[in-house]
Scaffold this active site. Structure first.
Site, PDB file in Angstrom:
ATOM      1  N   ASN A   9       0.907  -1.263  -0.111  1.00 52.41           N
ATOM      2  CA  ASN A   9      -0.207   0.044   0.060  1.00 52.41           C
ATOM      3  C   ASN A   9       0.928   1.188   0.022  1.00 52.41           C
ATOM      4  OD1 ASN A   9      -1.740   2.054   0.411  1.00 52.41           O
ATOM      5  ND2 ASN A   9      -2.478   1.239   2.496  1.00 52.41           N
ATOM      6  N   LYS A  11       0.002   4.285  -0.254  1.00 59.17           N
ATOM      7  CA  LYS A  11      -0.726   5.359   0.352  1.00 59.17           C
ATOM      8  C   LYS A  11      -0.424   6.748  -0.565  1.00 59.17           C
ATOM      9  CE  LYS A  11      -0.084   3.080   4.777  1.00 59.17           C
ATOM     10  NZ  LYS A  11      -0.129   3.385   6.203  1.00 59.17           N
ATOM     11  N   HIS A  95      -9.653   1.154   4.879  1.00 65.37           N
ATOM     12  CA  HIS A  95      -8.331   1.210   5.654  1.00 65.37           C
ATOM     13  C   HIS A  95      -8.577   2.183   6.835  1.00 65.37           C
ATOM     14  CE1 HIS A  95      -4.092   2.563   6.537  1.00 65.37           C
ATOM     15  NE2 HIS A  95      -4.089   1.316   5.893  1.00 65.37           N
ATOM     16  N   GLU A  97      -6.863   4.829   7.789  1.00 63.92           N
ATOM     17  CA  GLU A  97      -6.753   6.063   7.767  1.00 63.92           C
ATOM     18  C   GLU A  97      -8.229   6.734   7.103  1.00 63.92           C
ATOM     19  OE1 GLU A  97      -3.278   5.597   5.459  1.00 63.92           O
ATOM     20  OE2 GLU A  97      -1.780   4.897   7.277  1.00 63.92           O
ATOM     21  N   GLU A 167      -5.450  -4.951  10.634  1.00 63.34           N
ATOM     22  CA  GLU A 167      -4.358  -3.992  10.839  1.00 63.34           C
ATOM     23  C   GLU A 167      -4.500  -3.206  12.172  1.00 63.34           C
ATOM     24  OE1 GLU A 167      -2.390  -2.651   6.819  1.00 63.34           O
ATOM     25  OE2 GLU A 167      -4.051  -1.409   6.935  1.00 63.34           O
ATOM     26  N   GLY A 173       2.419   2.273  10.684  1.00 64.10           N
ATOM     27  CA  GLY A 173       3.228   3.266  10.688  1.00 64.10           C
ATOM     28  C   GLY A 173       4.039   3.647  11.881  1.00 64.10           C
ATOM     29  N   SER A 212       3.451  -2.254  10.225  1.00 64.69           N
ATOM     30  CA  SER A 212       4.717  -2.119  10.486  1.00 64.69           C
ATOM     31  C   SER A 212       5.439  -3.649  10.261  1.00 64.69           C
ATOM     32  CB  SER A 212       5.280  -1.787  12.220  1.00 64.69           C
ATOM     33  OG  SER A 212       4.528  -0.362  12.118  1.00 64.69           O
TER      34      SER A 212
HETATM   35  P1  PGA Z   1       2.665   0.169   7.626  1.00 63.72           P
HETATM   36  O1  PGA Z   1       1.268   0.509   7.143  1.00 63.72           O
HETATM   37  O2  PGA Z   1       3.352  -0.994   6.987  1.00 63.72           O
HETATM   38  O3  PGA Z   1       3.456   1.623   7.330  1.00 63.72           O
HETATM   39  O4  PGA Z   1       2.554   0.094   9.185  1.00 63.72           O
HETATM   40  C1  PGA Z   1       0.426  -0.654   6.874  1.00 63.72           C
HETATM   41  C2  PGA Z   1      -0.784  -0.174   6.175  1.00 63.72           C
HETATM   42  O5  PGA Z   1      -1.411   0.972   6.681  1.00 63.72           O
HETATM   43  O6  PGA Z   1      -1.566  -0.695   5.206  1.00 63.72           O
END
Ligand code: PGA
Length: 251
Positions: A9, A11, A95, A97, A167, A173, A212
């Site tokens: 992803n 983003k 997601h 976010e 997740e 992140g 992560s």
């Molecule tokens: P990350 O994000 O690997 O940077 O923690 C995962 C995601 O949000 O899909």
């Protein structure tokens, strides 16, 4: 046996030149042939990425879609049918976010999931709890509610045509990964929720872990019985790191 999957992803990252560089570096990677690999670029770059990866086994997906499959008067949105027309095979829905920063509700996510299926895309349904919810002991309740709304709208059989990504928001992140056992507990609960309605669907539906994931922790996460691969954010912007995660999923 469920086939492993690793999804990157990207983003809201990338410029025309960095995306070109990343694709070039991805094409240099030796990827295992027993793993499905997909990337989710910002929509601006989808056409270019689809074209660059056309002769490869990598699939391309959108990061979200409108709640309706067909085109229409909806400024700024992208219909799932347009993603399919552009060469996408998958789309992320729900997601965290988008749920937390942009206010997408369980109901809206369930509509997007249905719109993805209607356009022939494979929805990747993201679910997960916040730190506050985990500390309050609400993890399984939150994840189960997010999944239940999608099943209510699209039906249990639809889950076999989808992918689920667990997740935990506190792990996204942040560099804080769920331990393999913490992740496995939630993956198992998700599979049991599916099995309560259809054992066959529960057996075939892939459940990815995200939050992560990096090359250094991928193997032990992917070694858990109900973790079928990963949804990778930050580490997917580095082709070497992403390639190593894909290879970990193949072992
Ligand atoms: P990350 O994000 O690997 O940077 O923690 C995962 C995601 O949000 O899909």
């Amino acid at each position: 046996m469920r086939r492993a999957m690793v999804a990157g992803n990207w983003k809201m990252h990338g410029t025309r030149s960095s995306v070109r560089e990343l694709i070039g570096a991805l094409l240099q990677q030796k990827l295992p042939d027993n793993v499905d690999v997909a990337v989710f670029p910002p929509s601006l770059f989808i056409a270019e990425v689809v074209q660059a990866l056309a002769e490869t086994s990598l699939a391309v997906g959108g990061q979200t879609c409108a709640a309706q499959a067909g085109q229409g008067a909806l400024t700024g949105e992208i219909a799932s049918s347009q993603l399919a027309d552009a060469g996408c095979e998958l789309v992320l829905v729900g997601h965290s976010e988008r749920r937390l920063i942009l206010g997408e509700s369980d109901e809206l996510v369930a509509q997007k999931f249905a719109a993805a299926l209607a356009a022939g895309l494979t929805p990747v349904l993201c679910v997960g709890e916040t730190l506050e919810q985990r500390e309050a002991g609400e993890t399984l309740q939150v994840v189960s509610r997010q999944l239940a709304e999608v099943i209510r709208v699209s039906g249990i059989a639809a889950m076999a045509r989808a992918i689920i990504a667990y997740e935990p928001v506190w792990a996204i992140g942040t560099g804080l990964t769920a331990s393999p056992e913490q992740a496995q507990d939630v993956h198992e609960a998700i599979r049991l929720q599916l099995a309560a309605q259809d054992a066959g669907v529960a057996q075939v539906t892939r459940i990815l872990y995200g939050g992560s994931v990096k090359a250094a922790n991928a193997a032990e996460l992917f070694g858990m019985p109900d973790i079928d691969g990963g949804l990778i954010g930050g580490a997917s912007l580095n082709a070497n790191e992403f390639g190593a995660i894909c290879r970990a999923a193949g072992n």
